[in-house]
Design a protein around this motif. Structure first.
Motif, short mmCIF file in Angstrom:
data_model
loop_
_atom_site.label_atom_id
_atom_site.label_comp_id
_atom_site.label_asym_id
_atom_site.label_seq_id
_atom_site.Cartn_x
_atom_site.Cartn_y
_atom_site.Cartn_z
N LEU A 167 6.07 4.71 0.53
CA LEU A 167 5.01 5.70 0.48
C LEU A 167 4.31 5.71 -0.87
O LEU A 167 3.08 5.82 -0.95
N ALA A 168 5.09 5.57 -1.94
CA ALA A 168 4.51 5.57 -3.28
C ALA A 168 3.65 4.33 -3.52
O ALA A 168 2.72 4.36 -4.33
N ALA A 169 3.95 3.23 -2.83
CA ALA A 169 3.21 1.98 -3.03
C ALA A 169 1.86 1.98 -2.34
O ALA A 169 1.06 1.06 -2.55
N LEU A 170 1.59 2.96 -1.47
CA LEU A 170 0.30 3.02 -0.79
C LEU A 170 -0.81 3.24 -1.81
O LEU A 170 -0.69 4.10 -2.69
N PRO A 171 -1.90 2.48 -1.74
CA PRO A 171 -2.97 2.63 -2.72
C PRO A 171 -3.74 3.93 -2.49
O PRO A 171 -3.73 4.49 -1.39
N PRO A 172 -4.41 4.42 -3.52
CA PRO A 172 -5.25 5.61 -3.34
C PRO A 172 -6.36 5.34 -2.33
O PRO A 172 -6.75 4.20 -2.08
N SER A 173 -6.88 6.39 -1.74
CA SER A 173 -7.87 6.26 -0.67
C SER A 173 -9.16 5.60 -1.15
O SER A 173 -9.89 5.01 -0.37
N ARG A 174 -9.46 5.67 -2.44
CA ARG A 174 -10.71 5.11 -2.95
C ARG A 174 -10.61 3.60 -3.16
O ARG A 174 -11.64 2.94 -3.37
N GLU A 175 -9.40 3.04 -3.11
CA GLU A 175 -9.23 1.61 -3.34
C GLU A 175 -9.27 0.85 -2.01
O GLU A 175 -8.96 1.39 -0.95
N LYS A 176 -9.62 -0.43 -2.10
CA LYS A 176 -9.59 -1.29 -0.93
C LYS A 176 -8.14 -1.52 -0.51
O LYS A 176 -7.27 -1.70 -1.37
N ALA A 177 -7.91 -1.53 0.77
CA ALA A 177 -6.53 -1.57 1.26
C ALA A 177 -6.36 -2.68 2.28
O ALA A 177 -7.33 -3.28 2.77
N ASP A 178 -5.11 -2.93 2.60
CA ASP A 178 -4.73 -3.85 3.68
C ASP A 178 -3.92 -3.04 4.68
O ASP A 178 -2.68 -2.97 4.59
N PRO A 179 -4.58 -2.39 5.64
CA PRO A 179 -3.86 -1.46 6.53
C PRO A 179 -2.80 -2.16 7.38
O PRO A 179 -1.80 -1.53 7.74
N PHE A 180 -2.99 -3.44 7.66
CA PHE A 180 -2.02 -4.14 8.50
C PHE A 180 -0.70 -4.32 7.76
O PHE A 180 0.38 -4.02 8.30
N THR A 181 -0.77 -4.81 6.53
CA THR A 181 0.45 -5.00 5.74
C THR A 181 1.12 -3.67 5.42
O THR A 181 2.34 -3.53 5.51
N GLN A 182 0.31 -2.68 5.04
CA GLN A 182 0.88 -1.37 4.71
C GLN A 182 1.57 -0.75 5.92
O GLN A 182 2.65 -0.17 5.80
N LEU A 183 0.95 -0.88 7.08
CA LEU A 183 1.55 -0.32 8.29
C LEU A 183 2.85 -1.02 8.61
O LEU A 183 3.85 -0.37 8.98
N SER A 184 2.89 -2.33 8.46
CA SER A 184 4.11 -3.08 8.75
C SER A 184 5.24 -2.68 7.81
O SER A 184 6.38 -2.44 8.24
N GLN A 185 4.93 -2.58 6.51
CA GLN A 185 5.96 -2.22 5.53
C GLN A 185 6.45 -0.79 5.73
O GLN A 185 7.67 -0.53 5.66
N LEU A 186 5.55 0.10 6.00
CA LEU A 186 5.96 1.50 6.17
C LEU A 186 6.75 1.68 7.46
O LEU A 186 7.73 2.44 7.49
N ARG A 187 6.35 1.00 8.51
CA ARG A 187 7.12 1.09 9.76
C ARG A 187 8.53 0.57 9.56
O ARG A 187 9.50 1.14 10.08
N GLU A 188 8.67 -0.53 8.84
CA GLU A 188 10.00 -1.10 8.62
C GLU A 188 10.88 -0.12 7.85
O GLU A 188 12.05 0.09 8.20
N ALA A 189 10.32 0.50 6.79
CA ALA A 189 11.11 1.47 6.01
C ALA A 189 11.43 2.70 6.84
O ALA A 189 12.53 3.25 6.77
N ASN A 190 10.46 3.15 7.63
CA ASN A 190 10.68 4.33 8.48
C ASN A 190 11.78 4.06 9.51
O ASN A 190 12.67 4.89 9.74
N SER A 191 11.72 2.89 10.14
CA SER A 191 12.75 2.55 11.13
C SER A 191 14.12 2.41 10.47
O SER A 191 15.14 2.77 11.07
N GLY A 192 14.14 1.88 9.23
CA GLY A 192 15.42 1.75 8.53
C GLY A 192 16.08 3.09 8.27
O GLY A 192 17.30 3.25 8.44
N LEU A 193 15.27 4.09 7.90
CA LEU A 193 15.83 5.43 7.67
C LEU A 193 16.31 6.04 8.98
O LEU A 193 17.39 6.66 9.03
N ASP A 194 15.54 5.90 10.04
CA ASP A 194 15.97 6.45 11.33
C ASP A 194 17.30 5.84 11.77
O ASP A 194 18.19 6.55 12.26
#
Length: 438
Positions: free
Chosen positions: A269-296
């Motif tokens: 969550l902390a690694a997500l870029p600020p909203s004003r910066e250009k982002a890669d939603p595909f990579t961010q979604l994949s990484q966050l889903r993996e971490a979320n599933s790991g906690l579950d």
């Protein structure tokens, strides 16, 4: 009675004669049909060679040659059926069955080869129509190229270069493919005018494939924008869900696995870029889903363990020691009376020793400690069973005279007392083991 049997034999012979007659008719009709099929296929092959060339028609030509070769055998058998030499019914039956078999094989082979060629022939017949459609598609896709470049520029303002790497060069690649397709279409037209059909068909296939790839690239650029927006929407939902999971993790059992998974999710969550910066939603979604599933998963395992306590190392070690004692007693008894002990007792002892060996490496890890406890108790139970089977074999092997038993025998008492003491000790040991395990 003889008349009944005679009537039955006549009926059976009449049925067999009818079958032979039908087989003969099938053989004759099959030969005629295949002979006509060969002539028809040869005519079609001549047309296919004129339209497609020698290369694409090679399989049909080889099949036709094979059929002609093997059908020579069928015609020879048919000739034998009608020569002046008398034949037995069995010989006629065998020859006709072989003729039918060869004709069916020829039909299947020609069907397979001509069916594969039919699509090519149909495409050749439609070549002018296909070529015209290719030119229309080239023009349509060329008109879409400026819009694709505008779309890509708009995406570059919102998303990072890493996110756009799959489509960044799309317009240039599509333009090159369309130029190549137009050139191939011209080549196909000129080769067809020059009666060089095989080269014309190859050039037409090349143009068609280039147009297909260019269309896929342009569509991919337009689809990327939709997929990126969908990924951003999903990412927002996963962020909210992850924050809720971190709050819920505080009430979960605080084992190392849960702590580490929560830390990994917080880092994602902390690694997500600020909203004003250009982002890669595909990579961010994949990484966050993996971490979320790991906690579950970590929380689910921790709660399951909390509901079903894991045996301590001391309890598992106690069960292993008890199994060692019982195995040792059973091994000593069996070794001391080797000639008297049957296969059942020795098999149980071997199973006990194997379970004991399998349990040892499972004692240190929490995930396998319960399995180690089960194996240790199984080893003790198998050893105890081996001891009882050994005692049964020993009792059944003793001489049944007055010196070993009966009313006045004193020697039996010594052996029985010894085994009784052993068994009694095992019972006490088992009770103590249950006491400590509880």
């Amino acid at each position: 009675m003889a008349g009944l049997w005679g009537k039955r034999r006549r009926e059976e012979q009449a049925a067999l004669d009818a079958q032979d007659a039908d087989l003969a008719r099938r053989a004759r009709s099959s030969l005629v049909a295949v002979d006509e099929r060969i002539r028809t296929t040869a005519d079609e092959l001549d047309f296919a060679v004129a339209e497609l060339g020698e290369g694409p028609t090679k399989d049909v030509r080889d099949a036709l040659q094979a059929v002609r070769t093997h059908l020579g055998e069928a015609f020879h058998l048919h000739q034998l059926n009608h020569d002046e030499i008398p034949d037995t019914p069995e010989e006629l039956r065998t020859r006709n069955a072989r003729i039918v078999q060869l004709c069916e094989w020829a039909d299947e082979l020609l069907d397979d080869r001509t069916e594969a060629l039919a699509a090519d022939i149909e495409r050749v017949r439609r070549a002018p129509e296909i070529l015209a459609q290719v030119r229309v598609d080239i023009e349509t896709l060329t008109e879409r190229l400026p819009h694709a470049r505008v779309t890509l520029d708009r995406l570059a303002q919102r998303y990072s270069a890493a996110a756009l790497r799959q489509v960044a060069d799309g317009p240039d690649e599509a333009e090159q493919l369309l130029t190549f397709a137009a050139h191939s279409a011209d080549v196909s037209f000129r080769r067809r005018e020059a009666e060089r059909r095989e080269e014309a068909n190859l050039a037409l296939e090349t143009a068609t494939e280039a147009v297909r790839r260019a269309a896929a690239i342009i569509d991919g650029i337009e689809d990327f924008e939709i997929e990126a927006l969908r990924a951003e929407s999903t990412l927002a939902d996963v962020i909210a869900d992850s924050r809720g999971d971190l709050v819920a993790a505080r009430d979960a059992p605080q084992v190392p696995a849960v702590t580490a998974a929560a830390a990994a999710l917080e880092a994602a969550l902390a690694a997500l870029p600020p909203s004003r910066e250009k982002a890669d939603p595909f990579t961010q979604l994949s990484q966050l889903r993996e971490a979320n599933s790991g906690l579950d998963a970590a929380i689910a395992v921790a709660r399951e363990r909390a509901a079903r306590p894991i045996p301590s190392v001391a309890h598992v070690r106690h069960a292993l020691d008890d199994a060692d004692r019982q195995i040792a007693v059973a091994r000593n008894v069996i070794a001391g009376h080797r000639g008297w002990i049957g296969a059942d007792a020795r098999t149980r002892l071997a199973e006990a020793e194997r379970s004991r060996i399998d349990a040892e490496p499972l004692t240190t890890d929490e995930d396998t400690r319960e399995e180690a406890m089960i194996l240790a108790r199984r080893a003790g139970a198998l050893a105890n069973e081996a001891l009882h089977l050994a005692q049964r074999d020993i009792d059944s092997s003793r001489p049944q005279d007055s010196g070993w038993g009966g009313q006045g025998g004193g020697r039996r008492g010594g052996m029985g007392d010894a085994m009784g003491g052993i068994l009694g000790g095992m019972v006490i040991g088992s009770l103590l083991g249950d006491f400590f395990d509880g």
